[in-house]
Design a protein around this motif. Structure first.
Motif, mmCIF file in Angstrom:
data_model
loop_
_atom_site.group_PDB
_atom_site.id
_atom_site.type_symbol
_atom_site.label_atom_id
_atom_site.label_comp_id
_atom_site.label_asym_id
_atom_site.label_seq_id
_atom_site.Cartn_x
_atom_site.Cartn_y
_atom_site.Cartn_z
ATOM 1 N N LYS A 1 -5.973 -0.652 -6.460
ATOM 2 C CA LYS A 1 -5.436 0.111 -5.206
ATOM 3 C C LYS A 1 -4.742 1.229 -5.566
ATOM 4 C CE LYS A 1 -5.851 -2.653 -1.345
ATOM 5 N NZ LYS A 1 -5.909 -2.236 0.062
ATOM 6 N N GLN B 1 -2.096 2.964 -4.727
ATOM 7 C CA GLN B 1 -0.726 2.927 -5.056
ATOM 8 C C GLN B 1 -0.512 2.634 -6.560
ATOM 9 O OE1 GLN B 1 2.863 2.090 -4.582
ATOM 10 N NE2 GLN B 1 2.061 3.788 -2.997
ATOM 11 N N ASN C 1 -10.746 3.167 -6.860
ATOM 12 C CA ASN C 1 -10.225 2.761 -5.427
ATOM 13 C C ASN C 1 -11.418 1.984 -4.794
ATOM 14 O OD1 ASN C 1 -7.585 5.485 -5.308
ATOM 15 N ND2 ASN C 1 -7.936 3.644 -6.609
ATOM 16 N N SER D 1 -2.855 1.651 4.020
ATOM 17 C CA SER D 1 -2.657 2.670 3.168
ATOM 18 C C SER D 1 -3.181 3.844 3.600
ATOM 19 C CB SER D 1 -3.303 2.320 1.799
ATOM 20 O OG SER D 1 -4.558 1.994 1.966
ATOM 21 N N ASP E 1 -6.623 -0.038 7.430
ATOM 22 C CA ASP E 1 -5.861 -0.446 6.161
ATOM 23 C C ASP E 1 -4.450 0.159 6.289
ATOM 24 O OD1 ASP E 1 -4.710 -0.409 3.449
ATOM 25 O OD2 ASP E 1 -6.620 -1.021 2.837
ATOM 26 N N SER F 1 0.843 -1.147 0.054
ATOM 27 C CA SER F 1 0.195 -0.132 -0.013
ATOM 28 C C SER F 1 1.070 1.136 0.067
ATOM 29 C CB SER F 1 -0.805 0.035 1.243
ATOM 30 O OG SER F 1 -1.479 -1.182 1.344
#
Lengths: 638, 322
Positions: free
Chosen positions: B80, B82, B50, B173, B171, A596
């Motif tokens: 995702k 990224q 996303n 991220s 998460d 991520s």
């Protein structure tokens, strides 16, 4: 761990208990004296991680400078993409009645009317669930991935089965492919192969090829050496021996290889969606972001139906007597079925009619809500008890013990169980984990994995033995196993999250469900392959069923059971990342983090490597029980 | 026998492959459906999806307008965050319609690699914070001030938090100052990494339904607020520069201006589609309405977008390039 395992093995070898007992006491004393020192705490900014991140940036910046590399990968992508598009457009062009008819026809050719009925009902269920298009995409992707995986995996597997050296060389590669979490390399994979169906197919293949190779090799190796010698003494060439002796005799176990390849490919459906591969994974992710099991369950069921359908078709092809011909009625029926479908495609509307779909989203949501509300107290109690009694003490033992003590314990246990070489490999893996800077998180992951593997093996052995003994039990159990292995974990993780909370327990729950099926299958297959004559001899000598199992069947199925343990470990490790999405933390979380956050790529990748090293270590500790008493078969291996 | 089956499959594939090619190419060649008098050769726009509902709401509304007002073909690859940024470089992605900060990615892809450019605010305000279920705030009114959290830390203990109170994070991220906040505000809490949005949502739902204590990281706009009552914990107020050093942060998250990012190529050659994306600007209420339809009323993204577009003509007409 040190003290418990050592004393356990002390119990087995009673006459020489003194030395192990002394050693265990020594370990306990050392642990108490040095607890909390040399624990190598985690540092998320370790130079090892930064180095990998930089390496990745460097490759990113330079990948366009190297045309050979680029073209090579590009051609792979184009080829795989072409195979996928071929299947996808073929399936779409058939139309829904056509696809149902053709699947039915192929299934009839493969295994008669029962399989055909299953295929027709199964294919139609995609439409009934309201998922026709996603299902066709997934079917195309999985078919492409499975056929390519078998095309690569079966020849390599045969080679590995014939040559021990090849097998030894290839095993670490397979370990990496199977245990390395996909998340750890998904981002660079998307850079080289772009996003979309080809990249999704390639990611799926990386995961689906290892079981094809492993089980094919096992199948070839299990072929009785007497048959091979007989064939050689009759003057058969190598090719003749391969095609007329090895392959036919290895058929039933090779069917298992096909089965597992399909299962693995279907278990990647959701992850493939993360790099934008089309299909049912998209419905699952959609349900996940809305936290509604009602949206995910139909997609999950479609995946399972597809698995069962493909599996029964492929397996009945593999199992059939190679010399039998399909009768004319069979051919006719198959052609009729396919033809009827194709004709109907011209008549019926091109889209699946909405009146034929069943929408149960809110009903499923209600049932799940009911369970989440009413079972909460019981499940919380189970979770809290397991954590207090087992997980927390074990974890604090692993993380507070000095690294050198853990290393010494691993070395001694592996030496005792498996011999010198595996022990040194296990030690090497552990030291590499320490050097990579992932010690603390590896110890945490080891805790959850160890508990999950133990539970998996206990359940798997029990169910496998039961299935081998009672055919009916096996028949009932089989679709359930297929469902457990192919149902995308998120479908049952949402209710599990609600019931067990965001905890390591939830992660263990998920990995046990995922890892039990292959263990059961391999154990069942192993016990069934014990020659009937041996079983009869033992029975006529007056063995009770229990004695028969313990003294004859289990020992003779040792190789299969060891492979089952190995696969149990591999599958549990494959769930480390999914576990991290529901609270297991540690290595799996590092991997997700690396996926991520670009700046943490290094840590994620290194954590992925550490997961592989953990897997190899556990494998080497356990596998060697077999090496101590080499079987006559092994010595004669060609 | 297996060979025969394979050959059959392949033959079928080849036979249908020829027919299939037309199936594949026809949508992009044909004029887009609907079409407010737009040309058929407008081209294709790839908007990354996303995985959160608010994002899908924005993306679907923009996609609906691109298709039906400007005649573009729109692809919505699910990916995702990224990878979406990296997709600018490979040409897999043209537009990210809702970006939550990500200064590191901006630095790398906008400043260094120059593959992405900013395309202005979406008008949505993102608020990150620590939340508790409403029943806790009702029972212990002073709990909502961070200064009193330590007093109640015992309530938040779980099997995972090792004797301290648990702060559930999601998460990886997500933007996060949690570790620094706990350290610098001297809170007796431990971060437990949930690992996913689902873990947070399920935790919050159960905490309110079962009256169980839970302190967790969450953000607004989110559809969960229309379903479950949550209360935000007051952290020391955000002031300019108080979060400059990530290790010394001791203040709340700032209100975040969510913005749009597009690929350099799209900015240069996107024409009217790029202008529409630039002009797109709406409120949290607008987004929540569409997201709520998608989550709780069972509408697909396209249906929910259509519903909003039909009810808010004045708003979106301002976005359509002249």
């Amino acid at each position: 761990m040190s003290s418990t395992t050592i004393s356990a093995s002390a119990g087995i070898r009673v006459p020489r208990w003194a030395a192990p007992a002394v050693i265990s006491v020594l370990f306990v004393v050392t642990y108490l004296a040095f607890r909390g020192t040399g624990t190598l705490p985690h540092d998320s900014e370790a130079p090892q991680f930064a180095a990998v991140t930089e390496l990745r940036e460097w490759i990113d910046d330079h990948r366009n400078d190297n045309p050979l590399f680029l073209y090579f990968l590009n051609y792979i992508r184009l080829f795989v993409g072409g195979v996928f598009t071929l299947f996808q457009s073929a399936l779409l062009a058939l139309g829904w009645p056509g696809l149902i008819g053709v699947m039915g026809g192929l299934a009839w050719l493969a295994g008669g009317w029962r399989v055909a009925l299953l295929a027709v009902a199964g294919t139609a269920s995609f439409g009934v669930l309201g998922l026709w298009e996603s299902s066709v995409d997934t079917l195309a992707l999985v078919t492409a991935a499975v056929l390519l995986s078998l095309a690569i995996g079966v020849p390599i597997g045969v080679w590995a089965g014939l040559s021990r050296r090849v097998r030894r060389m290839i095993t670490p590669v397979l370990d990496v492919m199977q245990i390395m979490p996909t998340f750890a390399y998904l981002a660079p994979l998307a850079l080289f192969f772009h996003i979309g169906a080809p990249a999704g197919t390639i990611a799926t293949m990386i995961y689906a090829i290892p079981p094809a190779i492993r089980i094919t090799a096992l199948a070839i190796e299990q072929v009785s050496p007497t048959a091979v010698e007989a064939s050689a003494s009759l003057g058969a060439t190598r090719a003749q021996t391969l095609f007329k002796v090895y392959l036919p005799l290895a058929r039933s176990t090779m069917a298992l290889a096909v089965n597992q390849t399909i299962m693995m490919a279907l278990s990647m459906v959701v992850i493939a969606n993360l790099i934008s591969a089309p299909g049912l994974g998209s419905d699952i992710i959609r349900g996940l972001s809305r936290a509604q099991v009602g949206i995910m369950l139909p997609a999950g069921v479609a995946v399972v139906v597809m698995a069962v359908m493909l599996d029964r078709m492929m397996v009945s092809v593999a199992r059939r007597d190679p010399h039998a011909r399909i009768g004319r009625p069979g051919l006719l029926a198959a052609a009729l079925l396919a033809g009827a479908g194709l004709v109907l495609t011209r008549i019926l509307p091109p889209e699946w009619p909405e009146s034929l779909t069943v929408n149960l989203v809110s009903e499923v949501n209600d049932v799940v809500l009911w369970a989440e509300t009413h079972w909460y107290d019981v499940t919380t109690f189970v979770k809290d008890t397991t954590s207090t009694v087992l997980l927390n003490p074990l974890e604090s033992l692993f993380t507070s013990a000095p690294w050198w003590l853990v290393a010494a314990a691993v070395l001694l246990v592996a030496w005792r169980v498996s011999g010198v070489r595996p022990a040194l490999t296990a030690l090497g893996c552990l030291l590499a984990i320490a050097l990579l800077g992932t010690w603390e998180h590896s110890m945490r992951t080891l805790t959850t994995v160890a508990v999950a593997v133990l539970v998996t093996l206990a359940i798997g052995l029990a169910l496998g033995v039961a299935a081998a003994r009672w055919t009916r039990f096996s028949a009932v159990q089989r679709p359930l196993l297929d469902a457990a292995q192919t149902m995308p974990a998120f479908v049952y993780l949402l209710p599990a999250l609600a019931l067990f909370g965001t905890t390591r327990f939830t992660a263990i729950f998920a990995s046990v469900i995922f890892a039990v099926p292959p263990v059961v299958r391999l154990v069942e297959d192993g016990i069934r392959s014990v020659p009937a004559t041996v079983v009869e001899a033992a029975a006529s000598a007056g063995s009770t069923p229990g004695q028969l199992l313990r003294k004859v069947q289990l020992p003779m199925a040792r190789r299969a059971i060891l492979l089952a343990a190995n696969q149990g470990i591999v599958m549990t490790l494959a769930m480390v990342v999914v576990g991290a999405l529901v609270g297991a933390g540690a290595l799996g979380y590092d991997v997700v983090l690396g996926f991520s956050q670009r700046t943490d790529f290094g840590m994620g990748f290194v954590a992925g490597v550490a997961t592989v090293l953990l897997g190899v270590m556990l494998d080497r500790i356990t596998q060697g029980a077999d090496n101590r008493r080499p079987s006559p078969q092994r010595r004669k291996a060609p | 026998m297996k060979i025969r089956l394979l050959a059959g499959l392949l033959a079928l594939g080849l036979a249908a492959g020829c027919g299939g090619a037309t199936v594949e190419t026809s949508p992009s060649a044909a004029p887009s459906k609907g079409g407010g008098g737009a040309s058929s050769a407008a081209g294709t726009v790839k908007i990354a999806i996303n995985p959160w509902v608010g994002y899908e709401a924005s993306a679907n509304v923009v996609a609906y307008l691109l298709k039906n007002e400007l005649g573009y073909t729109v692809e919505l690859p699910e990916i995702k965050e990224q990878l979406a940024w990296e997709g600018f470089e490979t040409g897999d992605v043209d537009v990210i319609i809702e970006n939550w900060g990500h200064p590191d990615l901006k630095k790398q892809f906008i400043e260094e690699k120059k593959t992405a450019v900013e395309a202005g605010s979406t008008g949505n305000k993102g608020v990150i914070g620590w939340y508790i279920p409403k029943w806790m705030a009702d029972k212990h009114p002073d709990i909502t001030d961070y200064k009193n959290l330590n007093k109640y830390a015992g309530l938040f203990k779980t099997s995972e938090s090792g004797g301290k109170g648990q702060l559930l994070f999601g998460d990886p991220s997500y933007v996060s100052n949690e570790a620094a906040l706990i350290k610098n505000l001297k809170l007796d809490f431990k971060i437990v990494t949930g690992g996913s949005e689902a873990a947070l949502i399920k935790g919050a739902q159960q905490a309110q339904a079962q009256k169980k204590p839970l302190l967790f990281y969450f953000w607004d706009p989110h559809w969960l607020f229309s379903e479950t009552e949550l209360v935000r914990i007051k952290l020391p107020e955000w002031t300019e520069g108080c979060d400059a050093d990530p290790k010394k942060v001791a203040c709340d998250y700032p209100e975040m201006d969510l913005d749009k990012i597009v690929s350099k190529k799209f900015a240069d050659t996107g024409g009217k589609a790029y202008e529409l994306v630039q002009n797109f600007n709406w409120t949290n209420e607008d987004q929540n309405a569409v997201a709520d339809d998608m989550t709780n009323n069972g509408l697909s993204g396209e249906e929910a977008a259509k519903k909003w577009v039909e009810a808010n003509t004045a708003k979106w007409q301002a976005w359509i390039p002249k």
